[in-house]
Design a protein around this motif. Structure first.
Motif, PDB file in Angstrom:
ATOM      1  N   SER A  32      35.556  57.233  37.670  1.00 19.29           N
ATOM      2  CA  SER A  32      35.351  56.237  38.728  1.00 19.29           C
ATOM      3  C   SER A  32      36.140  56.593  39.993  1.00 19.29           C
ATOM      4  N   GLN A  33      35.690  56.025  41.101  1.00 21.67           N
ATOM      5  CA  GLN A  33      36.373  56.218  42.382  1.00 21.67           C
ATOM      6  C   GLN A  33      37.779  55.623  42.333  1.00 21.67           C
ATOM      7  N   ALA A  34      37.939  54.504  41.633  1.00 20.02           N
ATOM      8  CA  ALA A  34      39.256  53.854  41.534  1.00 20.02           C
ATOM      9  C   ALA A  34      40.259  54.767  40.830  1.00 20.02           C
ATOM     10  N   TRP A  35      39.867  55.360  39.695  1.00 21.39           N
ATOM     11  CA  TRP A  35      40.768  56.240  38.940  1.00 21.39           C
ATOM     12  C   TRP A  35      41.113  57.485  39.752  1.00 21.39           C
ATOM     13  N   GLN A  36      40.152  58.008  40.491  1.00 24.98           N
ATOM     14  CA  GLN A  36      40.375  59.215  41.289  1.00 24.98           C
ATOM     15  C   GLN A  36      41.373  58.979  42.422  1.00 24.98           C
ATOM     16  N   GLN A  37      41.584  57.727  42.822  1.00 28.52           N
ATOM     17  CA  GLN A  37      42.538  57.400  43.886  1.00 28.52           C
ATOM     18  C   GLN A  37      43.986  57.409  43.394  1.00 28.52           C
ATOM     19  N   LEU A  89      47.699  50.080  41.588  1.00 25.39           N
ATOM     20  CA  LEU A  89      46.883  49.652  40.455  1.00 25.39           C
ATOM     21  C   LEU A  89      46.182  48.325  40.744  1.00 25.39           C
ATOM     22  N   ILE A  90      46.868  47.434  41.440  1.00 22.07           N
ATOM     23  CA  ILE A  90      46.262  46.160  41.833  1.00 22.07           C
ATOM     24  C   ILE A  90      45.217  46.404  42.919  1.00 22.07           C
ATOM     25  N   GLU A  91      45.541  47.272  43.871  1.00 18.55           N
ATOM     26  CA  GLU A  91      44.643  47.563  44.994  1.00 18.55           C
ATOM     27  C   GLU A  91      43.292  48.118  44.544  1.00 18.55           C
ATOM     28  N   VAL A  92      43.299  49.012  43.559  1.00 16.13           N
ATOM     29  CA  VAL A  92      42.036  49.631  43.117  1.00 16.13           C
ATOM     30  C   VAL A  92      41.339  48.818  42.022  1.00 16.13           C
ATOM     31  N   GLY A  93      41.971  47.742  41.554  1.00 20.28           N
ATOM     32  CA  GLY A  93      41.308  46.843  40.620  1.00 20.28           C
ATOM     33  C   GLY A  93      41.481  47.159  39.155  1.00 20.28           C
ATOM     34  N   LEU A  94      42.446  47.977  38.784  1.00 20.48           N
ATOM     35  CA  LEU A  94      42.664  48.264  37.369  1.00 20.48           C
ATOM     36  C   LEU A  94      43.470  47.166  36.681  1.00 20.48           C
ATOM     37  N   ILE A  95      44.356  46.519  37.427  1.00 25.17           N
ATOM     38  CA  ILE A  95      45.108  45.387  36.885  1.00 25.17           C
ATOM     39  C   ILE A  95      45.071  44.247  37.896  1.00 25.17           C
ATOM     40  N   SER A 113      41.875  44.400  34.297  1.00 21.89           N
ATOM     41  CA  SER A 113      40.789  43.943  35.155  1.00 21.89           C
ATOM     42  C   SER A 113      39.601  44.897  35.136  1.00 21.89           C
ATOM     43  N   ALA A 114      38.426  44.351  35.388  1.00 16.45           N
ATOM     44  CA  ALA A 114      37.212  45.156  35.529  1.00 16.45           C
ATOM     45  C   ALA A 114      36.827  45.289  36.999  1.00 16.45           C
ATOM     46  N   ARG A 115      37.706  44.851  37.921  1.00 15.17           N
ATOM     47  CA  ARG A 115      37.404  44.958  39.348  1.00 15.17           C
ATOM     48  C   ARG A 115      37.234  46.404  39.784  1.00 15.17           C
ATOM     49  N   TRP A 116      37.811  47.352  39.046  1.00 14.01           N
ATOM     50  CA  TRP A 116      37.735  48.773  39.405  1.00 14.01           C
ATOM     51  C   TRP A 116      36.295  49.268  39.473  1.00 14.01           C
ATOM     52  N   ARG A 117      35.398  48.618  38.735  1.00  7.50           N
ATOM     53  CA  ARG A 117      33.987  49.039  38.734  1.00  7.50           C
ATOM     54  C   ARG A 117      33.354  48.912  40.116  1.00  7.50           C
ATOM     55  N   ASP A 118      33.806  47.922  40.887  1.00 10.41           N
ATOM     56  CA  ASP A 118      33.241  47.678  42.222  1.00 10.41           C
ATOM     57  C   ASP A 118      34.065  48.303  43.339  1.00 10.41           C
ATOM     58  N   TYR A 119      35.137  49.028  42.989  1.00  9.07           N
ATOM     59  CA  TYR A 119      35.999  49.604  44.018  1.00  9.07           C
ATOM     60  C   TYR A 119      35.190  50.531  44.933  1.00  9.07           C
ATOM     61  N   GLY A 120      35.369  50.362  46.234  1.00 11.90           N
ATOM     62  CA  GLY A 120      34.656  51.173  47.215  1.00 11.90           C
ATOM     63  C   GLY A 120      33.312  50.597  47.623  1.00 11.90           C
ATOM     64  N   THR A 121      32.955  49.431  47.076  1.00 13.77           N
ATOM     65  CA  THR A 121      31.697  48.791  47.450  1.00 13.77           C
ATOM     66  C   THR A 121      31.983  47.481  48.186  1.00 13.77           C
ATOM     67  N   ASP A 122      30.922  46.885  48.740  1.00 15.17           N
ATOM     68  CA  ASP A 122      31.064  45.617  49.456  1.00 15.17           C
ATOM     69  C   ASP A 122      31.370  44.449  48.520  1.00 15.17           C
ATOM     70  N   SER A 123      31.026  44.575  47.256  1.00 13.12           N
ATOM     71  CA  SER A 123      31.247  43.485  46.300  1.00 13.12           C
ATOM     72  C   SER A 123      32.635  43.516  45.653  1.00 13.12           C
ATOM     73  N   PHE A 124      33.499  44.434  46.075  1.00 10.11           N
ATOM     74  CA  PHE A 124      34.847  44.545  45.517  1.00 10.11           C
ATOM     75  C   PHE A 124      35.694  43.352  45.955  1.00 10.11           C
TER      76      PHE A 124
END
Length: 143
Positions: A32-37, A89-95, A113-124
């Motif tokens: 995911s984009q979140a993990w890569q950050q 970790l909070i910023e990218v939505g993992l926790i 958290s599952a917010r990481w799935r939407d990281y980098g999109t408008d729905s984040f």
């Protein structure tokens, strides 16, 4: 009939024992984009937080009630690095930050958290940890 207990049967390079605990990270999270950050410190902190995740025999979990103290974090890395890693970790939505009690002896409560799935999109949905402010900052200078 008694329920059969499953064992993980880890390989020698995976655990000290053949039935040790494990931390599960799925391939889609790693890609995911979140993990890569994340850098190495942030990934390490996430693994330590995730290691506290438990599910009991009734299927109840502590996914929104994981305590992680600043003392525990400072055993892993410096105080500044720990707070920076938490913020990322909070910023990218993992926790998620569930409970924060400043200036008390209570531990900070995090949630996976599952917010990481939407990281980098408008729905984040963005979450930011509030910073503690020094009560003396912004006031008149002392002589």
């Amino acid at each position: 009939m008694a329920k059969k207990v499953r064992t993980a049967n880890f390989k020698d390079f995976e655990s000290y024992t053949t039935n040790g605990r494990f931390v599960r990270i799925a391939g889609d999270m790693i890609e995911s984009q979140a993990w890569q950050q994340l850098d190495a410190f942030e990934r390490d902190l996430y693994l330590h937080i995730k290691n506290k995740f438990r599910v009991n025999q009734r299927g109840e979990s502590n996914e929104r009630n994981i305590s992680f103290t600043y003392r525990e974090g400072q055993e892993l890395m410096s105080k500044a690095r720990f707070t920076k890693s938490l913020d990322k970790l909070i910023e990218v939505g993992l926790i998620d930050l569930v409970g924060l009690w400043r200036h008390s002896k209570k531990p900070t409560i995090f949630g996976l958290s599952a917010r990481w799935r939407d990281y980098g999109t408008d729905s984040f949905t963005k979450q930011v940890r509030s910073k503690a402010k020094c009560p003396y900052s912004g006031g008149p200078k002392r002589k």
